[in-house]
Design a protein around this motif. Structure first.
Motif, mmCIF file in Angstrom:
data_model
loop_
_atom_site.group_PDB
_atom_site.id
_atom_site.type_symbol
_atom_site.label_atom_id
_atom_site.label_comp_id
_atom_site.label_asym_id
_atom_site.label_seq_id
_atom_site.Cartn_x
_atom_site.Cartn_y
_atom_site.Cartn_z
ATOM 1 N N ILE A 327 25.929 -56.396 137.170
ATOM 2 C CA ILE A 327 25.907 -56.905 135.791
ATOM 3 C C ILE A 327 27.003 -56.241 134.967
ATOM 4 C CG2 ILE A 327 24.550 -56.915 133.652
ATOM 5 C CD1 ILE A 327 22.048 -57.238 135.472
ATOM 6 N N ILE A 328 27.126 -54.930 135.112
ATOM 7 C CA ILE A 328 28.165 -54.202 134.359
ATOM 8 C C ILE A 328 29.559 -54.627 134.814
ATOM 9 C CG2 ILE A 328 29.156 -51.899 134.018
ATOM 10 C CD1 ILE A 328 26.262 -50.846 133.984
ATOM 11 N N MET A 329 29.721 -54.901 136.114
ATOM 12 C CA MET A 329 31.016 -55.364 136.608
ATOM 13 C C MET A 329 31.390 -56.702 135.969
ATOM 14 S SD MET A 329 32.257 -56.153 140.513
ATOM 15 C CE MET A 329 31.985 -54.480 141.044
ATOM 16 N N PHE A 340 29.671 -46.345 135.959
ATOM 17 C CA PHE A 340 28.207 -46.394 135.883
ATOM 18 C C PHE A 340 27.582 -45.822 137.153
ATOM 19 C CE2 PHE A 340 24.175 -48.626 136.617
ATOM 20 C CZ PHE A 340 23.487 -48.308 135.452
ATOM 21 N N SER A 341 28.142 -46.174 138.305
ATOM 22 C CA SER A 341 27.611 -45.665 139.581
ATOM 23 C C SER A 341 27.733 -44.155 139.662
ATOM 24 C CB SER A 341 28.354 -46.319 140.750
ATOM 25 O OG SER A 341 28.145 -47.711 140.773
ATOM 26 N N ILE A 342 28.859 -43.619 139.176
ATOM 27 C CA ILE A 342 29.063 -42.156 139.196
ATOM 28 C C ILE A 342 28.021 -41.463 138.343
ATOM 29 C CG2 ILE A 342 30.626 -40.325 138.422
ATOM 30 C CD1 ILE A 342 32.945 -42.173 139.276
ATOM 31 N N VAL A 343 27.779 -41.965 137.130
ATOM 32 C CA VAL A 343 26.797 -41.345 136.227
ATOM 33 C C VAL A 343 25.383 -41.517 136.784
ATOM 34 C CG1 VAL A 343 25.867 -41.334 133.875
ATOM 35 C CG2 VAL A 343 28.312 -41.728 134.247
ATOM 36 N N ARG A 367 37.342 -44.576 127.119
ATOM 37 C CA ARG A 367 37.058 -45.876 126.501
ATOM 38 C C ARG A 367 35.873 -46.560 127.171
ATOM 39 N NH1 ARG A 367 38.400 -50.799 128.053
ATOM 40 N NH2 ARG A 367 39.840 -49.990 129.651
ATOM 41 N N LEU A 368 35.862 -46.571 128.494
ATOM 42 C CA LEU A 368 34.769 -47.221 129.216
ATOM 43 C C LEU A 368 33.463 -46.456 129.051
ATOM 44 C CD1 LEU A 368 36.690 -48.134 132.493
ATOM 45 C CD2 LEU A 368 35.903 -49.714 130.735
ATOM 46 N N THR A 369 33.542 -45.119 129.017
ATOM 47 C CA THR A 369 32.330 -44.316 128.829
ATOM 48 C C THR A 369 31.655 -44.648 127.505
ATOM 49 O OG1 THR A 369 33.245 -42.504 130.147
ATOM 50 C CG2 THR A 369 31.418 -41.973 128.683
#
Length: 504
Positions: A327-329, A340-343, A367-369
């Motif tokens: 969904i985020i992709m 997101f996967s890293i976090v 920016r993405l964070t």
């Protein structure tokens, strides 16, 4: 219960039962449990209409009633309304597993809420005769009904037109002895006793949900590895449920010798029989994070060549992770999905660590964070640290509150399904004139063909609509099919997320 869940429930009630039942359902959704007197006051409907609406909702398991000192209280089960989105999936499942006759029987029970076996068989007989112009044998139809009970797709219930389905009853799948000579008489409209008076049947939704859940796990293994691994997972699930309750988080271990015997007996793939051990190891390795406790298949013990256990809770945790990442992709791009996967895997991580693990420009990482932080996909925690000189410094750690993100995404799913249902209704209403005309023409053409009319007469009927009108009907039908297909896909996402919450 959320805003769009309420709107979706309201839309489903209106589509299936009409405005009056919808109004009663909306009142119970908005105000919670109520007695009959307050329902009449809140809905501003006549007492008779409120009673009839409650009877309908109780019959379909959408409303439960409980006697209390102040009177009988009525409570809405919104989950039963959302379940109606999955009816087409359940019907297709029965058609695939047990055949067309069983599919029709399930449809009839779903339409009625609960029904006598004899009435279901008679209606199935009538529908098959209308469709094929051939009369099916009643013994064959009775066997199909028994097959539904054997597979636990339907179950007995203690019910009457006044009381409705009794909640919390123990599943009972025992068939009464049906009198076969009575069925031809009942089909002709004559009075006869089929031997099942007072024995009602309803759909066992729990069985369908478990089968849908298991199929998702099998599909996950199919997609990640191959079909042989998916087949092995299916056989292992069958063995596990013979010794484990259906909704256990982790299934009881199965010896390797039994797995090999099951695969040899039921799998159509001789190649799989030779590589059972290797596939079990591959599945365990491919679906694991940092430690063995997070495998969906774990080896426990060494007796009988080793024992293997399936962790359903972890399987749906990984399915939810993959769903949220996809969904985020779609919304933010592949870099945001990687962030997101890293976090998700490394909770309470500093932004500098995120930047180093992402291997992208620090400005893009920041920016993405903060884009994900703004949309509540990730959360931030401030840690203050006091130095020796009483100066304070703050560290900002990022993490994912997975349950909250899943609930948020479920609300988006409710909103999307509601919007699509409204759009589908709008398309059908705006183009009602031309679609009704097309349907009337089809009925006339079918009647002419049945009476042996020639091609000239049929062509005259075709000319009653212009080319523009035919194109309009095609456009409307295409739009409605696309919307319905999208609803099914979103409902599958909703199901995965709801299963995750059920296990966590």
């Amino acid at each position: 219960m959320t805003t769009y869940e309420g709107k979706l429930c309201s839309s489903i009630l209106k589509e299936h039962f009409g405005d009056v039942v919808k109004q009663v359902g909306d009142t119970l959704f908005n105000y919670g449990s109520q007695d009959l007197r307050f329902l009449v006051v809140l809905t501003k409907l006549p007492l008779s209409q409120v009673k009839k609406s409650l009877c309908v909702l109780i019959k379909f398991g959408i409303v439960f009633h409980e006697k209390k000192p102040k009177g009988t209280m009525y409570t809405l089960n919104s989950g039963a309304i959302i379940m109606m989105l999955r009816y087409s999936r359940f019907i297709h499942m029965v058609k695939s597993n047990t055949g067309d006759e069983a599919e029709i029987m399930l449809e009839e029970i779903l339409k009625q809420g609960y029904e006598l076996a004899s009435k279901v068989i008679i209606k199935t007989h009538e529908r098959i005769f209308v469709r094929t112009n051939e009369e099916p044998a009643f013994p064959d139809l009775v066997k199909q009904f028994e097959l539904l009970t054997k597979n636990e797709y339907i179950m007995r219930c203690t019910a009457s037109d006044e009381k409705g389905i009794c909640a919390g009853e123990k599943p009972d799948y025992s068939m009464p002895k049906l009198e076969l000579p009575a069925f031809p008489k009942l089909a002709r409209g004559e009075e006869a006793d089929a031997g099942d008076k007072g024995v009602y049947w309803r759909v066992n939704f729990d069985r369908f949900i478990q089968d849908t859940r298991d199929q998702l796990v099998v599909n996950m293994v199919n997609d990640q590895i191959d079909e042989l691994a998916g087949d092995l997972m299916r056989q292992l699930l069958i063995l596990s449920y013979q010794r484990t309750a259906g909704w256990s988080d982790s299934l009881n271990p199965v010896p390797l010798t039994e797995i090999r015997e099951q695969v040899k007996k039921n799998s159509g793939n001789p190649q799989l029989c030779s590589y059972v051990d290797q596939y079990l190891r591959i599945i365990g390795e491919d679906f694991s994070y940092n430690n063995d406790t997070q495998n969906i298949i774990r080896r426990v013990g060494e007796s009988s060549g080793g024992q293997y256990s399936i962790n359903i809770q972890e399987a749906f945790s990984q399915l939810a992770d993959a769903t949220l990442t996809n969904i985020i992709m779609e919304r933010f791009g592949s870099k945001a999905a990687r962030l997101f996967s890293i976090v998700l895997i490394n909770p309470h991580i500093q932004i500098e660590k995120i930047q180093s693990m992402m291997l992208v420009d620090p400005k893009d990482a920041k920016r993405l964070t903060f884009a994900l932080l703004k949309e509540n996909y990730i959360q931030m925690e401030e840690i203050k640290e006091t130095a020796a000189a009483l100066a304070t410094s703050s560290h900002y750690l990022f993490y994912v509150n997975k349950n909250n993100v899943v609930k948020m995404q479920m609300e988006y799913c409710y909103q999307a399904i509601y919007n699509m249902s409204q759009r589908r209704t709008h398309e059908a209403t705006v183009n009602k004139r031309v679609t009704d005309k097309y349907l009337r023409m089809q009925v006339i053409k079918n009647n002419l063909k049945a009476s042996g009319a020639g091609d000239e007469q049929i062509n005259e009927i075709d000319e009653m609509m212009t080319t523009v009108e035919y194109e309009e009907v095609e456009r409307v039908n295409t739009k409605i099919k696309v919307l319905s297909g999208a609803e099914i896909k979103i409902e599958e996402t909703l199901f995965i997320l709801s299963m995750y919450l059920r296990y966590h």
